[in-house]
Scaffold this motif. Structure first.
Motif, PDB file in Angstrom:
ATOM      1  N   GLU A 166       0.831  -1.207   0.000  1.00 37.36           N
ATOM      2  CA  GLU A 166       0.000   0.000   0.000  1.00 37.36           C
ATOM      3  C   GLU A 166       0.870   1.264   0.000  1.00 37.36           C
ATOM      4  OE1 GLU A 166      -4.008  -1.683   2.272  1.00 37.36           O
ATOM      5  OE2 GLU A 166      -2.422  -0.721   3.439  1.00 37.36           O
ATOM      6  N   LYS A 167       1.954   1.224   0.754  1.00 40.41           N
ATOM      7  CA  LYS A 167       2.865   2.371   0.787  1.00 40.41           C
ATOM      8  C   LYS A 167       3.560   2.538  -0.566  1.00 40.41           C
ATOM      9  CE  LYS A 167       3.805   2.224   5.768  1.00 40.41           C
ATOM     10  NZ  LYS A 167       4.856   2.030   6.809  1.00 40.41           N
ATOM     11  N   GLU A 201       1.224   4.172  -3.086  1.00 37.95           N
ATOM     12  CA  GLU A 201       1.111   5.618  -2.856  1.00 37.95           C
ATOM     13  C   GLU A 201       2.352   6.342  -3.368  1.00 37.95           C
ATOM     14  OE1 GLU A 201       0.488   8.742   0.896  1.00 37.95           O
ATOM     15  OE2 GLU A 201       0.439   6.565   1.223  1.00 37.95           O
ATOM     16  N   LEU A 202       3.526   5.758  -3.135  1.00 34.52           N
ATOM     17  CA  LEU A 202       4.778   6.363  -3.550  1.00 34.52           C
ATOM     18  C   LEU A 202       4.905   6.422  -5.072  1.00 34.52           C
ATOM     19  CD1 LEU A 202       7.468   7.495  -2.424  1.00 34.52           C
ATOM     20  CD2 LEU A 202       8.387   5.180  -2.560  1.00 34.52           C
ATOM     21  N   GLY A 252       2.317   6.567  -7.220  1.00 31.50           N
ATOM     22  CA  GLY A 252       1.180   7.190  -7.873  1.00 31.50           C
ATOM     23  C   GLY A 252       0.179   6.183  -8.392  1.00 31.50           C
ATOM     24  N   VAL A 282      -2.640   2.703  -7.245  1.00 30.56           N
ATOM     25  CA  VAL A 282      -3.687   2.412  -6.264  1.00 30.56           C
ATOM     26  C   VAL A 282      -3.533   0.974  -5.782  1.00 30.56           C
ATOM     27  CG1 VAL A 282      -6.161   2.050  -5.939  1.00 30.56           C
ATOM     28  CG2 VAL A 282      -5.361   4.079  -7.137  1.00 30.56           C
ATOM     29  N   LYS A 329       9.507   1.311  -3.238  1.00 32.48           N
ATOM     30  CA  LYS A 329       8.700   1.147  -4.436  1.00 32.48           C
ATOM     31  C   LYS A 329       8.518  -0.338  -4.743  1.00 32.48           C
ATOM     32  CE  LYS A 329       9.961   5.560  -6.563  1.00 32.48           C
ATOM     33  NZ  LYS A 329      10.503   6.226  -7.782  1.00 32.48           N
ATOM     34  N   GLU A 380     -10.912   7.058  -7.576  1.00 38.53           N
ATOM     35  CA  GLU A 380      -9.650   6.359  -7.813  1.00 38.53           C
ATOM     36  C   GLU A 380      -9.418   6.120  -9.304  1.00 38.53           C
ATOM     37  OE1 GLU A 380      -9.043   3.655  -3.793  1.00 38.53           O
ATOM     38  OE2 GLU A 380     -10.510   3.022  -5.291  1.00 38.53           O
ATOM     39  N   ARG A 383      -8.363   9.326 -10.920  1.00 34.66           N
ATOM     40  CA  ARG A 383      -6.991   9.693 -10.566  1.00 34.66           C
ATOM     41  C   ARG A 383      -5.984   8.881 -11.371  1.00 34.66           C
ATOM     42  NH1 ARG A 383      -3.644   7.877  -6.400  1.00 34.66           N
ATOM     43  NH2 ARG A 383      -5.348   6.835  -5.317  1.00 34.66           N
ATOM     44  N   ARG A 390       0.599  10.902 -14.563  1.00 35.57           N
ATOM     45  CA  ARG A 390       1.292  10.730 -13.301  1.00 35.57           C
ATOM     46  C   ARG A 390       2.362  11.794 -13.130  1.00 35.57           C
ATOM     47  NH1 ARG A 390       4.043   5.979 -11.568  1.00 35.57           N
ATOM     48  NH2 ARG A 390       5.018   5.908 -13.613  1.00 35.57           N
TER      49      ARG A 390
END
Length: 201
Positions: A50-51, A54-55, A57, A59, A85, A107, A110, A115
């Motif tokens: 999940e991190k 986010e890093l 760009g 989902v 990553k 989402e 986005r 990006r």
């Protein structure tokens, strides 16, 4: 002791709160050229995945329910890097859209936007890399040539740039779109040329 006394001395047990167990996640998104990427990560990597999403760009979609679990067998497993990553391979447009249908409208919108990810310098800078090119024959391979390489028989083929030619048959390569991955070596007969008709979008 009568029944009424026993009832009055019984201690009520506190209600057990629901425990949320980790579940696999699917990371999906598009690269700078608009090509679809998606891969799954096991439940043990949920938070890190999940991190990473986010890093990068992208989902991270939790795999909850049979419909989403059905995608797991059709997706490659991603890889996490020490940088935070992840390696998220290309997938077919049809599969990407089927997974994206499970995202919220916000989402999906986005992910369709260009990006904006800060560019990072390539970790290995020992060899100068001229602008990429796609040679039409094997004898034109040179530093900077763009070829296709794979990590194994069950993996897909992805663009890699030649950063060094080792002897007559050795090629030192670096994935074009995954700069966090270390350079690797392949023999000439282990890579493929990109068809001249290929036009990068």
């Amino acid at each position: 002791m009568n029944v009424s006394t026993a009832a009055s001395t019984t201690t009520a047990l506190p209600a057990t709160s629901a425990v949320t167990l980790p579940c696999p996640v699917i990371i999906l998104g598009r690269d700078d050229n608009g090509r679809p990427h998606a891969s799954f990560f096991p439940a043990t990597d949920t938070r890190a995945a999940e991190k990473a999403a986010e890093l990068m760009g992208m989902v991270a979609l939790k795999v909850e329910g049979d419909e989403l679990r059905a995608f797991l067998g059709r997706l490659p497993q991603g890889k996490l890097f020490d940088s935070g990553k992840a390696f998220v391979p290309f997938v077919k447009q049809e599969l990407y859209q089927a997974i994206a249908a499970h995202l919220s409208d916000e989402e999906r919108e986005r992910l369709e936007q260009p990006r904006v990810v800060p560019e990072e310098p390539t970790p290995e800078t020992s060899y100068p890399v001229p602008p990429k090119n796609m040679p039409e024959s094997w004898d034109r391979l040179t530093v900077g040539s763009l070829v296709l390489a794979t990590e194994g028989p069950l993996e897909g083929w992805y663009e890699a740039t030649i950063i060094k030619i080792e002897g007559d048959t050795g090629l030192r390569l670096k994935w074009r779109d995954y700069l966090d991955m270390l350079p690797f070596t392949r023999r000439v007969d282990q890579v493929a040329l990109i068809h001249p008709a290929y036009v990068e979008k």
